[in-house]
Design an enzyme around this catalytic site. Structure first.
Site, short mmCIF file in Angstrom:
data_model
loop_
_atom_site.label_atom_id
_atom_site.label_comp_id
_atom_site.label_asym_id
_atom_site.label_seq_id
_atom_site.Cartn_x
_atom_site.Cartn_y
_atom_site.Cartn_z
N ASP A 71 -12.75 3.23 -0.20
CA ASP A 71 -11.57 3.71 0.55
C ASP A 71 -11.75 5.16 1.00
O ASP A 71 -10.99 5.66 1.83
CB ASP A 71 -10.33 3.64 -0.35
CG ASP A 71 -9.39 2.52 0.06
OD1 ASP A 71 -9.50 2.06 1.22
OD2 ASP A 71 -8.55 2.12 -0.75
N GLN A 111 -5.28 -0.73 -4.93
CA GLN A 111 -4.22 -0.90 -3.93
C GLN A 111 -3.06 0.08 -4.19
O GLN A 111 -2.55 0.14 -5.30
CB GLN A 111 -3.71 -2.35 -3.96
CG GLN A 111 -2.71 -2.68 -2.88
CD GLN A 111 -3.28 -2.58 -1.46
OE1 GLN A 111 -4.36 -3.10 -1.18
NE2 GLN A 111 -2.57 -1.90 -0.58
N LYS A 130 -7.59 -8.91 2.42
CA LYS A 130 -8.91 -8.34 2.08
C LYS A 130 -9.80 -9.39 1.46
O LYS A 130 -10.99 -9.47 1.75
CB LYS A 130 -8.71 -7.14 1.14
CG LYS A 130 -8.12 -5.94 1.88
CD LYS A 130 -7.54 -4.88 0.99
CE LYS A 130 -6.81 -3.84 1.85
NZ LYS A 130 -6.03 -2.88 1.09
#
Ligand code: NAD
Length: 295
Positions: free
Chosen positions: A116, A93, A49
């Site tokens: 997200d 994460q 990322k």
């Protein structure tokens, strides 16, 4: 002829367009990535990322907390990111180490920075068709199908898997009354009876189960489109790593029956980062337009 759906190419196209878009922006979008603990797979993901951010000219902020960190320490980092105007998107994460309440931590992220698409506010907006951050993997699947001219309108899409990050948001995207959606959606899961009789009726099968080679040829109707979200490690002594990655679909057995199919790797996998970058740039643009409305 079976069409091989190419996620690597579609990702490259998205990123090259985003790079041009970012270059035209008055400032730099910023993405905060928070990792708790030292899970090697998670470390590899956040490395990918960060690289994608660097390539596009997006600022990335990394917060690495030890696995002994407390929930209140993590919430402190999330709060600081929520308040920092240079951070437009926040990614926590997953999975978090044992003992963390993952949903509580996700709920702490400002919905405006939830790139997200996991915050309940954004999940609700997605369901009722409001503009929001779509969860990256199902958003990527929808984009991948559009990029390959796979018609979804009026088609019967059977999704196998009902997780909050893939199956459910996938259904919410495809059922909307909009371009690239308008499908008739069936969600199957671990308690579904007669799964094969349902999947055989599908025009499009989307597999998100987490079991290697679960979807076999007898489950697929002639000419169906098969999208494989699964990423599973299986032992492979011939590979220097000692394992290889396979999907939830028995690709070699199923391919011949399909009109189009995604490989693993190289199908859905690359799309998740592409859509994360897309959401980060959108977050920047939305936050800028709010700032300018208040000036
Ligand atoms: P999950 O474990 O949260 O959900 C799996 C789902 O499969 C469950 O809803 C369950 O009901 C269903 N299931 C299990 N056994 C079944 C059975 N026998 N019959 C029918 N349904 C059954 O998994 P997830 O997080 O949704 O991930 C699914 C797969 O997708 C995994 O392989 C994961 O690694 C992969 N994944 C890939 C990406 C990507 O970037 N490409 C992103 C997320 C997940």
């Amino acid at each position: 002829m079976t069409q091989l759906i190419d996620g690597v190419k579609v990702k490259a196209d998205i990123l090259s367009e985003l790079k041009n878009q970012v270059a035209e922006l008055p400032g730099k979008p910023g993405l905060a990535v928070i990792l708790v603990g030292d899970n090697p797979a998670s470390k590899a993901y956040i490395g990918m990322k960060k690289k994608a951010c660097d390539d596009l000219g997006i600022q990335s902020f990394e917060f690495l907390l030890p696995k002994t960190a407390s929930e209140s320490e993590l919430m402190g980092v999330i709060d600081a990111c929520n308040e920092n105007p240079e951070v437009n998107g926040i990614l926590l994460q997953m999975p978090l180490p044992k003992g963390f309440d993952e949903q509580k931590m996700l709920d702490r992220i400002s919905p405006d920075k939830d790139v997200d698409g996991f915050h309940p506010v954004n999940v609700g907006k997605l369901l009722i068709g409001l503009e929001t951050f779509k969860s990256c993997t199902p958003y990527g699947v929808a984009h991948l199908m559009q990029a390959h001219n796979i018609e979804t309108e009026g088609k019967h899409v059977v999704i196998i898997g009902r997780s909050n990050i893939v199956g459910k948001p996938m259904a919410a995207i495809l059922v909307q009354n909009e371009l690239g959606a308008n499908a008739t959606v069936t969600i199957c899961h671990s308690r579904t009876k007669n799964l094969t009789s349902i999947t055989k009726q599908a025009d499009i099968i989307i597999a998100a189960i987490g079991k290697p080679h679960f979807v076999t040829a007898d489950m697929v109707g002639e000419g169906a489109v098969v999208i494989d979200v699964g990423i599973n490690r299986v032992d492979d002594p011939s590979d220097p790593r000692g394992y290889k990655l396979v999907g939830d679909v028995d690709f070699d057995a199923v391919k011949g029956k399909t009109s189009a199919i995604t490989p693993v790797p190289g199908g859905v996998g690359p799309m998740t980062i592409a859509m994360l970058m897309t959401n980060t740039v959108s977050a920047y643009q939305r936050q800028q337009s709010v700032v300018s409305q208040h000036q």
